[in-house]
Motif scaffolding. Sequence first.
Motif, PDB file in Angstrom:
ATOM      1  N   LEU A 104       0.828  -1.200   0.000  1.00 15.98           N
ATOM      2  CA  LEU A 104       0.000   0.000   0.000  1.00 15.98           C
ATOM      3  C   LEU A 104       0.859   1.245   0.000  1.00 15.98           C
ATOM      4  O   LEU A 104       1.952   1.257   0.569  1.00 15.98           O
ATOM      5  CB  LEU A 104      -0.906   0.017   1.236  1.00 15.98           C
ATOM      6  CG  LEU A 104      -1.871  -1.153   1.386  1.00 15.98           C
ATOM      7  CD1 LEU A 104      -2.646  -1.023   2.692  1.00 15.98           C
ATOM      8  CD2 LEU A 104      -2.829  -1.217   0.210  1.00 15.98           C
ATOM      9  N   ASP A 105       0.335   2.304  -0.600  1.00 19.37           N
ATOM     10  CA  ASP A 105       0.996   3.600  -0.531  1.00 19.37           C
ATOM     11  C   ASP A 105       0.489   4.292   0.732  1.00 19.37           C
ATOM     12  O   ASP A 105      -0.687   4.659   0.812  1.00 19.37           O
ATOM     13  CB  ASP A 105       0.672   4.431  -1.766  1.00 19.37           C
ATOM     14  CG  ASP A 105       1.374   5.776  -1.758  1.00 19.37           C
ATOM     15  OD1 ASP A 105       1.906   6.198  -0.705  1.00 19.37           O
ATOM     16  OD2 ASP A 105       1.397   6.430  -2.812  1.00 19.37           O
ATOM     17  N   PRO A 106       1.337   4.468   1.749  1.00 16.90           N
ATOM     18  CA  PRO A 106       0.871   4.998   3.033  1.00 16.90           C
ATOM     19  C   PRO A 106       0.746   6.519   3.077  1.00 16.90           C
ATOM     20  O   PRO A 106       0.602   7.092   4.149  1.00 16.90           O
ATOM     21  CB  PRO A 106       1.944   4.502   4.003  1.00 16.90           C
ATOM     22  CG  PRO A 106       3.180   4.492   3.174  1.00 16.90           C
ATOM     23  CD  PRO A 106       2.734   4.074   1.787  1.00 16.90           C
ATOM     24  N   ASP A 107       0.798   7.190   1.926  1.00 24.40           N
ATOM     25  CA  ASP A 107       0.706   8.643   1.902  1.00 24.40           C
ATOM     26  C   ASP A 107      -0.521   9.116   2.677  1.00 24.40           C
ATOM     27  O   ASP A 107      -1.623   8.596   2.494  1.00 24.40           O
ATOM     28  CB  ASP A 107       0.637   9.127   0.457  1.00 24.40           C
ATOM     29  CG  ASP A 107       0.677  10.634   0.362  1.00 24.40           C
ATOM     30  OD1 ASP A 107      -0.359  11.256   0.683  1.00 24.40           O
ATOM     31  OD2 ASP A 107       1.713  11.182  -0.018  1.00 24.40           O
ATOM     32  N   TYR A 127       6.754  15.765  10.103  1.00 24.38           N
ATOM     33  CA  TYR A 127       6.630  14.362   9.720  1.00 24.38           C
ATOM     34  C   TYR A 127       7.972  13.848   9.217  1.00 24.38           C
ATOM     35  O   TYR A 127       8.703  14.548   8.513  1.00 24.38           O
ATOM     36  CB  TYR A 127       5.619  14.186   8.576  1.00 24.38           C
ATOM     37  CG  TYR A 127       4.180  14.216   9.004  1.00 24.38           C
ATOM     38  CD1 TYR A 127       3.547  13.057   9.436  1.00 24.38           C
ATOM     39  CD2 TYR A 127       3.444  15.395   8.959  1.00 24.38           C
ATOM     40  CE1 TYR A 127       2.210  13.082   9.817  1.00 24.38           C
ATOM     41  CE2 TYR A 127       2.114  15.423   9.333  1.00 24.38           C
ATOM     42  CZ  TYR A 127       1.502  14.263   9.761  1.00 24.38           C
ATOM     43  OH  TYR A 127       0.184  14.286  10.133  1.00 24.38           O
ATOM     44  N   VAL A 128       8.271  12.599   9.582  1.00 24.60           N
ATOM     45  CA  VAL A 128       9.413  11.873   9.033  1.00 24.60           C
ATOM     46  C   VAL A 128       8.877  10.570   8.446  1.00 24.60           C
ATOM     47  O   VAL A 128       7.750  10.175   8.735  1.00 24.60           O
ATOM     48  CB  VAL A 128      10.500  11.599  10.104  1.00 24.60           C
ATOM     49  CG1 VAL A 128      11.006  12.902  10.708  1.00 24.60           C
ATOM     50  CG2 VAL A 128       9.988  10.668  11.193  1.00 24.60           C
ATOM     51  N   LEU A 129       9.680   9.930   7.630  1.00 26.58           N
ATOM     52  CA  LEU A 129       9.278   8.668   7.019  1.00 26.58           C
ATOM     53  C   LEU A 129      10.045   7.517   7.636  1.00 26.58           C
ATOM     54  O   LEU A 129      11.276   7.575   7.750  1.00 26.58           O
ATOM     55  CB  LEU A 129       9.526   8.696   5.508  1.00 26.58           C
ATOM     56  CG  LEU A 129       8.756   9.755   4.721  1.00 26.58           C
ATOM     57  CD1 LEU A 129       9.110   9.666   3.231  1.00 26.58           C
ATOM     58  CD2 LEU A 129       7.262   9.619   4.930  1.00 26.58           C
ATOM     59  N   ARG A 137       8.316   4.151   4.426  1.00 30.76           N
ATOM     60  CA  ARG A 137       7.721   5.415   3.998  1.00 30.76           C
ATOM     61  C   ARG A 137       6.387   5.704   4.691  1.00 30.76           C
ATOM     62  O   ARG A 137       5.550   6.443   4.187  1.00 30.76           O
ATOM     63  CB  ARG A 137       7.616   5.516   2.485  1.00 30.76           C
ATOM     64  CG  ARG A 137       8.985   5.349   1.797  1.00 30.76           C
ATOM     65  CD  ARG A 137       8.995   5.704   0.342  1.00 30.76           C
ATOM     66  NE  ARG A 137       8.614   7.075   0.049  1.00 30.76           N
ATOM     67  CZ  ARG A 137       9.371   8.172   0.207  1.00 30.76           C
ATOM     68  NH1 ARG A 137      10.583   8.052   0.727  1.00 30.76           N
ATOM     69  NH2 ARG A 137       8.926   9.367  -0.124  1.00 30.76           N
ATOM     70  N   ILE A 138       6.191   5.100   5.863  1.00 35.38           N
ATOM     71  CA  ILE A 138       5.019   5.391   6.681  1.00 35.38           C
ATOM     72  C   ILE A 138       5.308   6.666   7.464  1.00 35.38           C
ATOM     73  O   ILE A 138       6.399   6.829   8.025  1.00 35.38           O
ATOM     74  CB  ILE A 138       4.704   4.208   7.627  1.00 35.38           C
ATOM     75  CG1 ILE A 138       4.340   2.978   6.792  1.00 35.38           C
ATOM     76  CG2 ILE A 138       3.619   4.575   8.627  1.00 35.38           C
ATOM     77  CD1 ILE A 138       4.291   1.686   7.569  1.00 35.38           C
ATOM     78  N   GLY A 180      -7.801   5.823   4.293  1.00 37.76           N
ATOM     79  CA  GLY A 180      -7.387   4.594   4.963  1.00 37.76           C
ATOM     80  C   GLY A 180      -5.960   4.642   5.480  1.00 37.76           C
ATOM     81  O   GLY A 180      -5.564   3.793   6.275  1.00 37.76           O
ATOM     82  N   ALA A 181      -5.182   5.630   5.036  1.00 36.42           N
ATOM     83  CA  ALA A 181      -3.817   5.760   5.539  1.00 36.42           C
ATOM     84  C   ALA A 181      -3.870   6.180   7.014  1.00 36.42           C
ATOM     85  O   ALA A 181      -4.839   6.776   7.475  1.00 36.42           O
ATOM     86  CB  ALA A 181      -3.029   6.781   4.732  1.00 36.42           C
ATOM     87  N   ALA A 182      -2.839   5.847   7.736  1.00 35.00           N
ATOM     88  CA  ALA A 182      -2.758   6.214   9.148  1.00 35.00           C
ATOM     89  C   ALA A 182      -1.333   6.637   9.453  1.00 35.00           C
ATOM     90  O   ALA A 182      -0.408   6.348   8.691  1.00 35.00           O
ATOM     91  CB  ALA A 182      -3.161   5.025  10.019  1.00 35.00           C
ATOM     92  N   HIS A 183      -1.157   7.333  10.541  1.00 33.73           N
ATOM     93  CA  HIS A 183       0.185   7.663  11.011  1.00 33.73           C
ATOM     94  C   HIS A 183       0.168   7.601  12.530  1.00 33.73           C
ATOM     95  O   HIS A 183      -0.884   7.581  13.152  1.00 33.73           O
ATOM     96  CB  HIS A 183       0.644   9.037  10.512  1.00 33.73           C
ATOM     97  CG  HIS A 183      -0.026  10.193  11.195  1.00 33.73           C
ATOM     98  ND1 HIS A 183      -1.254  10.688  10.805  1.00 33.73           N
ATOM     99  CD2 HIS A 183       0.350  10.942  12.259  1.00 33.73           C
ATOM    100  CE1 HIS A 183      -1.589  11.701  11.583  1.00 33.73           C
ATOM    101  NE2 HIS A 183      -0.643  11.873  12.486  1.00 33.73           N
ATOM    102  N   ILE A 184       1.347   7.545  13.101  1.00 31.53           N
ATOM    103  CA  ILE A 184       1.445   7.640  14.553  1.00 31.53           C
ATOM    104  C   ILE A 184       2.111   8.966  14.881  1.00 31.53           C
ATOM    105  O   ILE A 184       2.880   9.508  14.072  1.00 31.53           O
ATOM    106  CB  ILE A 184       2.197   6.454  15.192  1.00 31.53           C
ATOM    107  CG1 ILE A 184       3.651   6.383  14.728  1.00 31.53           C
ATOM    108  CG2 ILE A 184       1.486   5.149  14.906  1.00 31.53           C
ATOM    109  CD1 ILE A 184       4.465   5.357  15.494  1.00 31.53           C
TER     110      ILE A 184
END
Length: 148
Positions: A79-82, A130-132, A136-137, A87-91
């Motif tokens: 998946l492309d986590p952009d 933001y960092v990856l 690339r999440i 549906g993308a998520a980040h912490i």
Amino acid sequence: MRTHLHHVGITVSDIETSLGFYAGLLGGEPQGPWDRSGPRIDEVTGYPGVVVRQAFVHPPDGSAVVELLQYVGGSPVVLDPDNGHVGAAHIALTVRDLDAVLRRLRADGVEVLSEPIVCSAPLAGYRAVYVLDPDRIRVELLEPPENV
């Protein structure tokens, strides 16, 4: 009923690389990895015959644990986590000295998406960037106002 966030699970391509990244970022103690397989894992994941490599990073402050999962024999789809994708998520992680953390991450070759900004409400006064991670999440780093 009272609930709290226990852990955040992230599916990764290489458990060892991601374990190093998150343990270094959180300053936490890594646990694992372990290989999980068998009928219970087949049932709970929905992937018959899968092997799940699992590891945890426990932050020293006792906050939510980061669980890392590498599916061997799972779906081949990446998946492309952009963050702009539904549906993308980040912490989001709080840090004491954002500038020092960014210097260390950049020295380690981590991609930083911008210079930090100062947030408005509801996070007024926080500095954020933001960092990856290695897949690339997006990982949001927040420095509380009292540390600025």
